[in-house]
Every structure is written in C-alpha cells, then in structure tokens.
Design a protein around this motif. Structure first.
Motif, mmCIF file in Angstrom:
data_model
loop_
_atom_site.group_PDB
_atom_site.id
_atom_site.type_symbol
_atom_site.label_atom_id
_atom_site.label_comp_id
_atom_site.label_asym_id
_atom_site.label_seq_id
_atom_site.Cartn_x
_atom_site.Cartn_y
_atom_site.Cartn_z
ATOM 1 N N GLY A 203 0.816 -1.215 0.000
ATOM 2 C CA GLY A 203 0.000 0.000 0.000
ATOM 3 C C GLY A 203 0.846 1.259 0.000
ATOM 4 N N ASN A 204 1.921 1.245 0.795
ATOM 5 C CA ASN A 204 2.828 2.402 0.826
ATOM 6 C C ASN A 204 3.523 2.590 -0.517
ATOM 7 N N LEU A 205 3.952 1.482 -1.127
ATOM 8 C CA LEU A 205 4.600 1.568 -2.432
ATOM 9 C C LEU A 205 3.623 2.043 -3.505
ATOM 10 N N THR A 206 2.375 1.603 -3.405
ATOM 11 C CA THR A 206 1.369 2.015 -4.382
ATOM 12 C C THR A 206 1.186 3.527 -4.368
ATOM 13 N N LEU A 207 1.138 4.119 -3.173
ATOM 14 C CA LEU A 207 1.006 5.578 -3.079
ATOM 15 C C LEU A 207 2.189 6.281 -3.735
ATOM 16 N N LYS A 208 3.390 5.745 -3.541
ATOM 17 C CA LYS A 208 4.569 6.345 -4.164
ATOM 18 C C LYS A 208 4.524 6.194 -5.682
ATOM 19 N N ILE A 209 4.118 5.021 -6.148
ATOM 20 C CA ILE A 209 4.024 4.785 -7.591
ATOM 21 C C ILE A 209 3.014 5.730 -8.228
ATOM 22 N N LEU A 210 1.843 5.884 -7.583
ATOM 23 C CA LEU A 210 0.802 6.754 -8.137
ATOM 24 C C LEU A 210 1.239 8.212 -8.133
ATOM 25 N N SER A 211 1.940 8.636 -7.076
ATOM 26 C CA SER A 211 2.434 10.012 -7.026
ATOM 27 C C SER A 211 3.447 10.253 -8.138
ATOM 28 N N GLY B 259 12.008 5.826 -6.254
ATOM 29 C CA GLY B 259 13.376 5.714 -6.729
ATOM 30 C C GLY B 259 13.959 4.328 -6.555
ATOM 31 N N GLU B 260 15.288 4.270 -6.473
ATOM 32 C CA GLU B 260 16.004 3.000 -6.429
ATOM 33 C C GLU B 260 15.629 2.162 -5.211
ATOM 34 N N ARG B 261 15.560 2.817 -4.059
ATOM 35 C CA ARG B 261 15.255 2.079 -2.817
ATOM 36 C C ARG B 261 13.873 1.439 -2.889
ATOM 37 N N ASP B 262 12.904 2.200 -3.405
ATOM 38 C CA ASP B 262 11.539 1.672 -3.507
ATOM 39 C C ASP B 262 11.473 0.514 -4.493
ATOM 40 N N PHE B 263 12.182 0.645 -5.623
ATOM 41 C CA PHE B 263 12.172 -0.430 -6.606
ATOM 42 C C PHE B 263 12.845 -1.676 -6.053
#
Length: 470
Positions: free
Chosen positions: A199-207, A378-382
């Motif tokens: 869910g946290n990653l999804t918010l970052k991806i959508l932003s 970014g890189e960390r999230d990926f």
C-alpha cells in the motif's frame, strides 16, 4: 490446453497481438494527427483534441469503480468490448467525415473516444491479470513493440485503405479480448504485512505516475503549434521506443524480477531518456545537435508508460486484487497528470503571450521527472518492490504447483492461498463472502487431495514445495 493452463512463462500471441492493436490505435490517435486547437477568444488552446480525450479517459476509468459489483461486471463483460471498440473507431472518423464542423466537435470526439478507450484498457487489465506477472509483463512490452511497429508502417503508407485499417485496430483488439480464455486464476491472497508495505509503495508509484504524466503533457504541448503535426518527429520517437522495448524484452526474458533486475533497469532507462530529451531540446533548437529532444522525451515517456503498466499489474498481484482496479487507478493518475501538463503548458503559453510556448515548460517537465525519480519512487523503492515480487512469484508458483498436482477445483484453488497464509476459516469466509461451513468443506477436500491432515501440515507442504521450486 487453455491459456489459463499454459506454463506461466509461455507468452500468449492472442494477448500480444490484441494489446498491440490497442496501443497502435492510441499511438496513432495521440501522436500521428494534427495539433487541433480550440479557439477561446484571441487565445488558441493547443492540443484540445488530446486534452478532451484524456479528460474523458479519466472519467471512464472511474466508472467501473463507482458501480456496484453486478453492474461493474456487466460493463466489463467481454461482449461489450466490441461496443466500446466500435464507438472508438467511428468517433475517430469524425474529423474526416465533418472537416468543416465547429471546433466544439472536439469535445464530443473526446468523450466518444476517451470513455470507451478507458473501458477497453480496463478489459486488458483483467486479461493480463489472469496470468502471472512473469508472463503478463513481457507480453505488455512485446505488444507495445508491435504497436509501435504498426505505427511506423502506417506513417509511411498513407493510403485511404490503410487509414481505415488503423481505425479498425480497436475492434481487432476487442476481438482478442473476447477470444482469450477467461481463465480461472483468481487473485491470490496477500498477508497483512505485505499488503501494508504494498500500500505504501502504491502511493509512491501513483504520485510518481502523476508527475511523469504531467511532464509528458507539458512536452506534448511544447513540441507543436496549432494546426501543425501533433508530434513532428513521431517516427523517430517510435524507432527509439522500439529500440528501448527490444532491450527491455531481452532483460525481462533473462533477468526476471529479482532485486535490481529487469524492470528496475528499464525504469531507469526510461527516466534517463526523458531527462536526456529535455536537456537536448535547447541544443536541438539552436542547431547544435541533430537529434530533436522532444522526440527523445516522447520515446522515454512511452517506455515509462510500459513500465508503469507492468507496475500496475505487479501491484495487483502483490495486493491480491482484481487487476482492473489497479489499471483503473494507475491510468487515472497517469492521464490526469498528462491532462494537467497540457493545461499548465497552455496557461504558461497564455501568460507569456509570445505566440510560442516558452522553454520554461521544458525546465518544469525535466524538474518533475527528476523529483519523481529521486523523491517519490526511486532505487530504494524499486529494490523493496523487487523483493516483494520475488517472494510473491515464488508463492504463486507454489499455489499453482499444488493446485495442478492435486487437481483442485476453482474454489479450492481460490481458498488455498489463504490457508497457506494461515488464515482462519472465519477470516477466509469473510474475505470471500461465503459461509464458514463452506470454507471448512473445501479445506477438508484440499487436505484429502494433497495428502495432509491439518492446516499446519498444508503450510509445511507449501514450504517444502517452495524450497524445491526455488
């Protein structure tokens, strides 16, 4: 053998060709036509054709999510895809059929293309969501490559028959959705910790998606003038995009989704192309370099769109939701951002009052891409996402292996992931909307078919199979 029963690493030519037809039509519609303005007094609103299609696509993606379940299933039924495709095909002919029509026709055209196209794309989300991401992601890239190739071919052959053929692409796309096997692969259950992290990653991806779309909208408006070609160098863009996709497909078929692997590399390359293109714009305008920067930006954006589509599918798989929902939310962010970019570019154009869109638009676009990559996704999230996907794919393989070996029914295969996650019968019943006694009956059948006697033994079996498959 149905498509649902094929090995997860076997690509479907039906999905690839069908999605290629959808992408080819969208590329043609967005980039191979003219910059059709809407005159607002003394000001010409550029790319009005694109703006209204984007606006109604955003509206269209919201329709299935707003409907009750039964109505949503009716709207997304495969036979209706032909209706949406036919409306798109006819609407794309309006400028040709009514060349002297008022400029306001662009609004009706946007509605008749945008809403059906969003529903057709949602249908493709479901089609891709029926198979593992290890299969669907390479299919997205391969279909996009074929779509780009169709665009290049159509650009060199401009006969009336070819122009009609282009407009038939949505119908062919709908045909392949209809002809594809509906499958029996339900979304796999996800445990709570994975859902929270996803869910946290999804918010970052959508932003990030929103800002990437906005950067693209800015550049799409900057690179053209009213009445001229919408994308003057689109042939070069498609060639660069095709080269990007060929490299990406090679990575996807060799590296998979491990930490730091294919999708991460393609994401970095697409972002690099967009940033490089924005830096090239002033150099190309001054004649210092022969490569037009806006063509490179468009190629990077299209590559990034392919990566984002893949991420939408990946997030649906991780969160255990219907891929239509992930497609709908993801594309809403992408196209809303693109629409915002077109609006902002026109606003800057009006404020500058010089007759040409200023370079500040390019600066803003490059800044948005950089901000999105550095601060949002970014890189960390990926890296985090790659680890989740690797674990998820391994779990997917375990569930598929047990289901196939034990010959589980569709409902039993649906319950199996929940049981392997240790969910109670009450929790499974709540999440699937069935009674606890029904869950217990299916669990007993699963135990019998797999040769175990308890939930813990089933979990131990899953772990044992996971170690063998890895």
């Amino acid at each position: 053998m149905t498509e649902a029963q094929k090995p997860v690493n076997e690509l479907s030519s039906r999905r690839i060709v069908g999605f290629a037809c959808n992408q080819g039509f969208v590329f043609f519609l967005f980039y191979m036509g003219l910059n059709r303005p809407l005159d607002l007094g003394a000001f010409s609103f550029e790319r009005a054709d694109l703006a209204f299609v984007l606006l109604f696509m955003v509206v269209g993606f919201g329709v299935p999510r707003a409907l009750p379940h039964k109505a949503r299933e009716t709207v997304l039924a495969r036979p209706f895809m032909f209706v949406y495709a036919a409306i798109m095909a006819i609407a794309s002919l309006l400028p040709t059929l009514f060349p002297d029509a008022p400029q306001a026709l662009v609004v009706a055209e946007g509605a008749l293309i945008g809403i059906p196209n969003s529903l057709l794309l949602t249908g493709w989300g479901r089609s891709f969501g029926r198979v593992s991401t290890r299969t669907s992601v390479p299919e997205v890239f391969t279909g996009s490559l074929l779509g780009a190739f169709l665009c290049v071919v159509f650009s060199f052959v401009t006969t009336s028959e070819m122009l009609i053929a282009i407009r038939l692409l949505p119908i062919i796309s709908a045909l392949y959705i209809y002809a594809s096997d509906p499958g029996d692969r339900a979304p796999l259950a996800a445990n709570e910790s994975v859902r929270e992290q996803a869910g946290n990653l999804t918010l970052k991806i959508l932003s990030g998606t929103l800002l990437f779309g906005m950067a693209a909208g800015l550049m799409e408006t900057f690179g053209t003038d009213p009445g001229t070609a919408a994308s003057p160098h689109y042939q070069l863009s498609m060639v660069l995009f095709g080269a990007f996709l060929i490299g990406s497909i090679s990575l996807l078929t060799s590296d998979g989704f491990g930490k730091g692997a294919a999708l991460n590399k393609t994401y970095r390359l697409a972002v690099f192309l967009m940033l490089f293109g924005t830096l090239m714009v002033p150099l190309a305008e001054s004649g210092a370099v022969p490569l037009p920067g806006d063509a490179v930006v468009l190629a990077g954006y299209l590559g990034l769109e392919a990566v984002l589509i893949s991420l939408f599918l990946v997030m649906a798989s991780i969160e255990g939701i219907d891929a239509f929902a992930s497609f709908s939310v993801g594309f809403t962010a992408l196209f809303a951002g693109e629409l915002a970019g077109v609006l902002v570019a026109n606003g800057i154009d009006a404020a500058w009052d010089t007759g040409t869109t200023p370079y500040v638009v390019v600066v803003i676009a490059g800044t948005l891409v950089l901000l999105s990559y550095v601060f949002l996704f970014g890189e960390r999230d990926f890296s985090d996402l790659s680890e989740i996907v690797t674990d998820r794919d391994e779990f997917d393989l375990v569930c598929t292996h047990i289901s196939n070996q034990a010959k589980l029914s569709k409902r039993e295969a649906e319950i199996l992931p929940y049981a392997l996650h240790g969910r109670t019968s009450e929790r499974i019943a709540t999440e699937l909307g069935i009674s606890k006694s029904t869950v217990d009956t299916h669990l007993r059948r699963i135990y019998g078919k797999t040769g175990v006697h308890s939930r813990q033994e089933l979990i131990d079996l899953g772990e044992k199979i996971g170690k063998k498959l890895s």
